[in-house]
Motif scaffolding. Sequence first.
Motif, mmCIF file in Angstrom:
data_model
loop_
_atom_site.group_PDB
_atom_site.id
_atom_site.type_symbol
_atom_site.label_atom_id
_atom_site.label_comp_id
_atom_site.label_asym_id
_atom_site.label_seq_id
_atom_site.Cartn_x
_atom_site.Cartn_y
_atom_site.Cartn_z
ATOM 1 N N ARG A 178 0.850 -1.176 0.011
ATOM 2 C CA ARG A 178 0.102 -0.010 0.019
ATOM 3 C C ARG A 178 0.637 1.316 -0.062
ATOM 4 N NH1 ARG A 178 -5.392 -1.498 -0.934
ATOM 5 N NH2 ARG A 178 -5.956 -3.712 0.103
ATOM 6 N N ASP A 179 2.234 1.084 -0.090
ATOM 7 C CA ASP A 179 3.001 2.252 -0.115
ATOM 8 C C ASP A 179 2.688 3.112 -1.253
ATOM 9 O OD1 ASP A 179 4.372 0.961 1.959
ATOM 10 O OD2 ASP A 179 6.143 0.602 0.827
ATOM 11 N N VAL A 180 2.403 2.806 -2.391
ATOM 12 C CA VAL A 180 1.815 3.472 -3.549
ATOM 13 C C VAL A 180 0.350 2.839 -3.909
ATOM 14 C CG1 VAL A 180 2.580 4.536 -5.778
ATOM 15 C CG2 VAL A 180 4.226 4.230 -4.052
ATOM 16 N N PRO A 181 -0.295 3.938 -3.977
ATOM 17 C CA PRO A 181 -1.581 3.204 -4.666
ATOM 18 C C PRO A 181 -1.604 2.896 -6.235
ATOM 19 C CG PRO A 181 -2.184 4.936 -3.258
ATOM 20 C CD PRO A 181 -0.747 4.916 -3.641
ATOM 21 N N VAL A 182 -2.618 1.911 -6.635
ATOM 22 C CA VAL A 182 -2.566 1.347 -7.970
ATOM 23 C C VAL A 182 -3.796 1.725 -8.606
ATOM 24 C CG1 VAL A 182 -2.398 -0.578 -9.410
ATOM 25 C CG2 VAL A 182 -0.727 -0.182 -7.419
ATOM 26 N N TRP A 183 -4.055 2.628 -9.581
ATOM 27 C CA TRP A 183 -5.252 3.192 -10.368
ATOM 28 C C TRP A 183 -5.698 1.926 -11.187
ATOM 29 C CZ3 TRP A 183 -6.672 4.151 -15.235
ATOM 30 C CH2 TRP A 183 -8.083 4.401 -15.245
ATOM 31 N N PRO A 184 -6.918 1.572 -11.450
ATOM 32 C CA PRO A 184 -8.172 1.894 -10.584
ATOM 33 C C PRO A 184 -8.354 0.962 -9.496
ATOM 34 C CG PRO A 184 -8.697 0.724 -12.691
ATOM 35 C CD PRO A 184 -7.072 0.882 -12.564
ATOM 36 N N ILE A 185 -7.623 -0.010 -9.257
ATOM 37 C CA ILE A 185 -7.587 -0.779 -8.435
ATOM 38 C C ILE A 185 -7.764 -0.202 -6.972
ATOM 39 C CG2 ILE A 185 -6.531 -3.001 -7.278
ATOM 40 C CD1 ILE A 185 -5.143 -3.636 -9.954
ATOM 41 N N ASP A 186 -6.920 0.736 -6.780
ATOM 42 C CA ASP A 186 -7.336 1.661 -5.658
ATOM 43 C C ASP A 186 -7.698 3.054 -6.166
ATOM 44 O OD1 ASP A 186 -5.774 -0.239 -3.865
ATOM 45 O OD2 ASP A 186 -3.884 0.182 -4.640
ATOM 46 N N PRO A 187 -8.494 3.572 -5.276
ATOM 47 C CA PRO A 187 -8.786 4.950 -5.777
ATOM 48 C C PRO A 187 -7.555 6.046 -5.792
ATOM 49 C CG PRO A 187 -9.368 4.660 -3.293
ATOM 50 C CD PRO A 187 -8.888 3.317 -3.798
ATOM 51 N N ALA A 193 2.354 9.549 -4.456
ATOM 52 C CA ALA A 193 2.588 9.008 -5.685
ATOM 53 C C ALA A 193 1.430 8.148 -6.185
ATOM 54 C CB ALA A 193 3.701 8.261 -5.962
ATOM 55 N N LEU A 194 1.116 7.752 -7.384
ATOM 56 C CA LEU A 194 0.222 6.985 -8.073
ATOM 57 C C LEU A 194 0.754 6.143 -9.087
ATOM 58 C CD1 LEU A 194 -2.774 6.097 -7.964
ATOM 59 C CD2 LEU A 194 -3.250 7.985 -9.630
ATOM 60 N N VAL A 195 0.389 5.036 -9.304
ATOM 61 C CA VAL A 195 0.674 3.911 -10.382
ATOM 62 C C VAL A 195 -0.398 3.705 -11.293
ATOM 63 C CG1 VAL A 195 1.468 1.534 -10.745
ATOM 64 C CG2 VAL A 195 2.612 2.784 -9.014
ATOM 65 N N VAL A 196 -0.194 3.914 -12.507
ATOM 66 C CA VAL A 196 -1.205 3.384 -13.482
ATOM 67 C C VAL A 196 -0.480 2.542 -14.454
ATOM 68 C CG1 VAL A 196 -2.516 5.553 -13.230
ATOM 69 C CG2 VAL A 196 -0.724 5.540 -15.096
ATOM 70 N N GLU A 197 -1.221 1.755 -15.172
ATOM 71 C CA GLU A 197 -1.023 1.040 -16.200
ATOM 72 C C GLU A 197 -0.916 1.639 -17.675
ATOM 73 O OE1 GLU A 197 -2.856 -2.851 -18.872
ATOM 74 O OE2 GLU A 197 -3.030 -2.752 -16.689
ATOM 75 N N ILE A 198 0.351 1.530 -18.556
ATOM 76 C CA ILE A 198 0.409 2.362 -19.743
ATOM 77 C C ILE A 198 0.375 1.550 -20.673
ATOM 78 C CG2 ILE A 198 1.029 4.403 -18.624
ATOM 79 C CD1 ILE A 198 3.895 3.438 -19.328
ATOM 80 N N TYR A 199 0.130 1.822 -22.114
ATOM 81 C CA TYR A 199 0.282 1.173 -23.398
ATOM 82 C C TYR A 199 1.055 2.165 -24.254
ATOM 83 C CZ TYR A 199 -0.664 -1.704 -27.449
ATOM 84 O OH TYR A 199 -0.930 -2.619 -28.737
ATOM 85 N N THR A 200 2.393 1.877 -24.445
ATOM 86 C CA THR A 200 3.118 2.755 -25.280
ATOM 87 C C THR A 200 2.449 3.251 -26.452
ATOM 88 O OG1 THR A 200 4.829 1.099 -25.737
ATOM 89 C CG2 THR A 200 5.188 2.255 -23.600
ATOM 90 N N THR A 201 1.736 2.441 -27.189
ATOM 91 C CA THR A 201 1.190 2.451 -28.419
ATOM 92 C C THR A 201 0.197 3.669 -28.612
ATOM 93 O OG1 THR A 201 1.682 0.255 -29.086
ATOM 94 C CG2 THR A 201 -0.127 1.326 -30.304
ATOM 95 N N GLU A 279 -9.571 -6.624 -12.552
ATOM 96 C CA GLU A 279 -8.855 -6.648 -14.051
ATOM 97 C C GLU A 279 -7.840 -5.250 -14.006
ATOM 98 O OE1 GLU A 279 -11.506 -9.474 -16.812
ATOM 99 O OE2 GLU A 279 -10.967 -7.232 -17.413
ATOM 100 N N GLY A 280 -8.348 -4.266 -13.447
ATOM 101 C CA GLY A 280 -7.789 -3.273 -13.747
ATOM 102 C C GLY A 280 -8.098 -2.410 -15.159
ATOM 103 N N TRP A 281 -7.477 -1.443 -15.611
ATOM 104 C CA TRP A 281 -7.578 -0.691 -16.738
ATOM 105 C C TRP A 281 -6.323 -0.093 -17.081
ATOM 106 C CZ3 TRP A 281 -12.141 -1.242 -19.365
ATOM 107 C CH2 TRP A 281 -12.373 -0.284 -20.233
ATOM 108 N N THR A 282 -6.152 0.202 -18.562
ATOM 109 C CA THR A 282 -5.172 0.828 -18.975
ATOM 110 C C THR A 282 -5.338 2.374 -19.227
ATOM 111 O OG1 THR A 282 -4.332 -0.941 -20.171
ATOM 112 C CG2 THR A 282 -3.359 1.157 -20.859
ATOM 113 N N PHE A 283 -4.509 3.363 -18.503
ATOM 114 C CA PHE A 283 -4.818 4.691 -18.497
ATOM 115 C C PHE A 283 -4.621 5.323 -20.115
ATOM 116 C CE2 PHE A 283 -3.429 9.005 -18.257
ATOM 117 C CZ PHE A 283 -4.427 9.704 -17.533
ATOM 118 N N GLY A 284 -5.687 5.777 -20.573
ATOM 119 C CA GLY A 284 -5.582 6.314 -21.903
ATOM 120 C C GLY A 284 -6.746 5.561 -22.660
ATOM 121 N N VAL A 285 -7.280 4.480 -22.183
ATOM 122 C CA VAL A 285 -8.287 3.644 -23.294
ATOM 123 C C VAL A 285 -9.722 4.174 -22.595
ATOM 124 C CG1 VAL A 285 -9.276 1.588 -23.641
ATOM 125 C CG2 VAL A 285 -6.780 1.794 -23.246
ATOM 126 N N VAL A 286 -10.425 4.721 -23.629
ATOM 127 C CA VAL A 286 -11.740 5.459 -22.876
ATOM 128 C C VAL A 286 -12.748 4.856 -23.898
ATOM 129 C CG1 VAL A 286 -10.807 7.568 -22.508
ATOM 130 C CG2 VAL A 286 -11.378 7.247 -24.663
#
Length: 286
Positions: A178-187, A193-201, A279-286
């Motif tokens: 829990r040192d750094v939250p992970v979006w959207p699994i955590d609010p 700091a905050l961690v997100v999943e990215i897709y370089t494409t 499952e989480g979500w990739t930041f940038g996918v809408v």
Amino acid sequence: MRSFDRFAAIDWSGAKGSRHRGITLAMCEAGDAAPRLIEPPNGVWSRTAILNWLRTQAGERLLVGFDFSFAPPFIERRAYLPGEPTPDTARPFWAYVDAACDDDDLGAASFLHSRRGRHFYLGAADGPKADFMHFRRCEAHFNASGGGKPSTVYDAIGAAQVAKASFAGMRLLHQLGRDVPVWPIDPVPPAGALVVEIYTTIAARAAGLRKGISKMRGPAALDAALTHPAIGSRPHDRLDRYDDHATDAILTAAWLRARANDIALWNPTPLKPEIARTEGWTFGVV
């Protein structure tokens, strides 16, 4: 919504061993200065060194993107590994993966190999590859909207596979705790700091690189992407060496900065609470 002062993108690796030239960390501050590469300890990053670095950043106003899948598909089959008694949400599943692995440096190859043919495809001996092609809702949505053919964490063979990196990443996320939250699994936290999943494409497309040509292997191509109006960065300082890992990380860090205040990216319509926690979500996918 909240603001960040710095933005980092990490090109990740699931390779065996404890030193990985495929891991690259790029970071930039708010404004328009080009991202810079962060030099690793002892010349080459390890996954453990990235974990330790991230822990030191926990109190900073830092948005960090990792390019691996934060969890396997769950919604499609109502289980991560059907027939295996796994947890049914992401954080406990990360703990499950971590407890099952003794690979060096947060590796997870043993997790996949011990389940090949049942859950993971590692070659023709495992049966038809199509039987393993299951996707998260994020990937299915991205594909259906014309984003391209996504990868699945159950496919563990070939240059495009994301399985080994993703399961190694799940070990990192578990040990980060829990040192750094992970979006959207955590609010999204009000500070730190905050961690997100990215897709370089996604960053490459935003920067004008057309489908099928998303890699930048020289200074001119990288600067053209960075200075694209959708990215809004100044040109970069020349690198000692240009490869996909460095250019992807630099461009994606700048893209994160450009899009961090886009409310739509934090609230994609298809992202439901059950998807977020499983499952989480990739930041940038809408």
